[in-house]
Design a protein around this motif. Structure first.
Motif, PDB file in Angstrom:
ATOM      1  N   SER A 163     -19.424 -36.684 -38.684  1.00 54.57           N
ATOM      2  CA  SER A 163     -19.883 -37.878 -37.974  1.00 54.57           C
ATOM      3  C   SER A 163     -19.571 -39.090 -38.843  1.00 54.57           C
ATOM      4  O   SER A 163     -20.124 -39.221 -39.940  1.00 54.57           O
TER       5      SER A 163
ATOM      6  N   VAL B 153     -19.512 -42.223 -33.519  1.00 50.39           N
ATOM      7  CA  VAL B 153     -18.155 -41.667 -33.590  1.00 50.39           C
ATOM      8  C   VAL B 153     -18.158 -40.366 -34.384  1.00 50.39           C
ATOM      9  O   VAL B 153     -18.648 -40.320 -35.513  1.00 50.39           O
TER      10      VAL B 153
ATOM     11  N   ARG C  53     -13.715 -33.954 -34.656  1.00 54.24           N
ATOM     12  CA  ARG C  53     -13.688 -32.485 -34.641  1.00 54.24           C
ATOM     13  C   ARG C  53     -12.251 -32.030 -34.860  1.00 54.24           C
ATOM     14  O   ARG C  53     -11.345 -32.417 -34.107  1.00 54.24           O
TER      15      ARG C  53
ATOM     16  N   PHE D  92      -9.922 -34.033 -32.330  1.00 53.32           N
ATOM     17  CA  PHE D  92     -10.592 -34.863 -31.331  1.00 53.32           C
ATOM     18  C   PHE D  92     -11.457 -35.940 -31.990  1.00 53.32           C
ATOM     19  O   PHE D  92     -12.218 -35.659 -32.921  1.00 53.32           O
TER      20      PHE D  92
ATOM     21  N   SER E 210     -14.390 -38.502 -30.842  1.00 54.41           N
ATOM     22  CA  SER E 210     -15.328 -38.719 -29.744  1.00 54.41           C
ATOM     23  C   SER E 210     -16.165 -39.965 -30.011  1.00 54.41           C
ATOM     24  O   SER E 210     -16.648 -40.170 -31.128  1.00 54.41           O
TER      25      SER E 210
ATOM     26  N   LEU F 107     -19.515 -41.955 -28.434  1.00 55.90           N
ATOM     27  CA  LEU F 107     -20.654 -41.807 -27.525  1.00 55.90           C
ATOM     28  C   LEU F 107     -21.589 -42.989 -27.707  1.00 55.90           C
ATOM     29  O   LEU F 107     -22.029 -43.280 -28.815  1.00 55.90           O
TER      30      LEU F 107
ATOM     31  N   GLN G 131     -19.282 -41.313 -22.768  1.00 58.82           N
ATOM     32  CA  GLN G 131     -18.466 -40.742 -23.837  1.00 58.82           C
ATOM     33  C   GLN G 131     -16.988 -40.935 -23.558  1.00 58.82           C
ATOM     34  O   GLN G 131     -16.529 -40.859 -22.413  1.00 58.82           O
ATOM     35  N   ALA G 132     -16.238 -41.213 -24.624  1.00 60.84           N
ATOM     36  CA  ALA G 132     -14.771 -41.256 -24.564  1.00 60.84           C
ATOM     37  C   ALA G 132     -14.250 -40.288 -25.609  1.00 60.84           C
ATOM     38  O   ALA G 132     -14.777 -40.226 -26.723  1.00 60.84           O
ATOM     39  N   LYS G 133     -13.241 -39.499 -25.253  1.00 60.92           N
ATOM     40  CA  LYS G 133     -12.700 -38.506 -26.178  1.00 60.92           C
ATOM     41  C   LYS G 133     -11.184 -38.654 -26.244  1.00 60.92           C
ATOM     42  O   LYS G 133     -10.515 -38.794 -25.229  1.00 60.92           O
TER      43      LYS G 133
ATOM     44  N   ASN H 284      -7.634 -36.999 -28.053  1.00 58.42           N
ATOM     45  CA  ASN H 284      -7.012 -35.914 -28.813  1.00 58.42           C
ATOM     46  C   ASN H 284      -5.846 -36.493 -29.611  1.00 58.42           C
ATOM     47  O   ASN H 284      -4.828 -36.885 -29.048  1.00 58.42           O
TER      48      ASN H 284
END
Length: 211
Positions: free
Chosen positions: A91, A96, A99, A107, A109, A111, A116-118, A120
Motif C-alpha cells: 500500500s 493506492v 499488486r 496492478f 489500484s 480506491l 475504484q480504478a485499476k 494493469n
C-alpha cells in the motif's frame, strides 16, 4: 485524491506509456511509484527511499533500511534457472495499492469514496534475436546532476510564476507542476536507476527533483 491533489498521471510517448503515482500532498507532489510499458518500474517509500525495483530481467524488494528482502527473476528470459516470484502486495498510501503477481500482471489500484480504478502495468518482454537483453543507457555523475539541477531550476521558475499570477497563497499552493516538468523528473529518476552511481548520489538526485 479526495483532497483534490493529483494521484495518478498517465503519459504516452510514441509506443511507450508510463504511469506515475504521486503522494497526497499539497506542495511537493512526491513521486511514490513509476511504472513503464518497457518493463521498468520503481516504487518508493514515503521518505523517497527505494521500495521495489523491477526491470525486464526481474526485480527486488527492499526494506526501509535499504536491505534486500526479496529478489526474483522473470521466467522465460534465459535458459538458466530463475528465482520465482511470490505475489507481492503493498500500500503506497490509504488510497493506492500495488499488486505484483507476474511480469504481465502488475496492478495499480486506486480506491476513494467507494469507487475504484485499476490499471494493469504488466508487460511481456521478449528476448532479442541474439538472446541478449538490451543494455540500459547510462550517463555519468556530472551529467545526471546537471539534468537534476536544470529540472529543479525550472520548477522554481514555475513556482515564481505561480506566485506572481496568483498572489493568494492558498491558490498557488494547490497548483500542480506542468506535465513536462513531471515527465522530465521521472526520466531523470529512470536514468539514475540504470546508471552505475553510488546510492548517496542517487538519493541526492531524488531529493533535488522532488524538492
Amino acid at each position: 485524491y479526495p483532497s483534490g491533489n493529483l494521484a495518478i498521471i498517465i503519459t504516452r510517448e510514441r509506443d511507450q506509456h508510463s504511469l506515475i503515482v504521486q503522494e497526497d500532498e499539497l506542495k511537493t507532489a512526491k513521486i511514490r511509484a513509476l511504472f513503464q510499458s518497457d518493463g521498468r518500474s520503481t516504487c518508493y517509500y514515503r521518505n523517497g527511499d527505494e521500495w521495489i525495483n523491477m526491470s525486464i530481467q526481474g526485480g527486488q524488494y527492499l526494506d526501509q533500511a535499504g536491505n534486500r528482502v526479496r529478489r526474483w527473476m522473470w521466467p522465460n528470459l534465459s535458459p538458466e534457472p530463475h528465482v520465482p516470484l511470490s505475489p507481492i502486495f503493498i500500500s503506497l498510501n490509504c488510497h493506492v495499492g500495488v499488486r505484483i503477481l507476474a511480469q504481465d500482471k502488475i496492478f495499480v489500484s486506486f480506491l476513494a469514496m467507494g469507487q475504484q480504478a485499476k490499471f494493469n502495468m504488466g508487460t511481456q518482454v521478449q528476448v532479442s534475436a541474439a538472446g541478449q537483453l538490451p543494455p540500459a543507457a547510462q550517463l555519468g555523475e556530472d551529467e545526471l546532476l546537471l539534468l537534476a539541477f536544470r529540472v529543479r531550476i525550472l520548477q522554481l521558475f514555475d513556482r515564481m510564476r505561480g506566485c506572481l499570477n496568483f498572489p493568494n497563497t492558498e491558490q498557488w499552493n494547490k497548483m500542480q507542476p506542468p506535465m513536462y516538468l513531471v515527465t522530465q523528473a521521472v526520466k531523470i529518476l529512470e536514468l539514475c536507476m540504470a546508471a552505475d552511481i553510488s546510492d548517496e548520489l542517487r538519493s541526492s538526485i531524488k531529493t533535488i527533483v522532488n524538492a
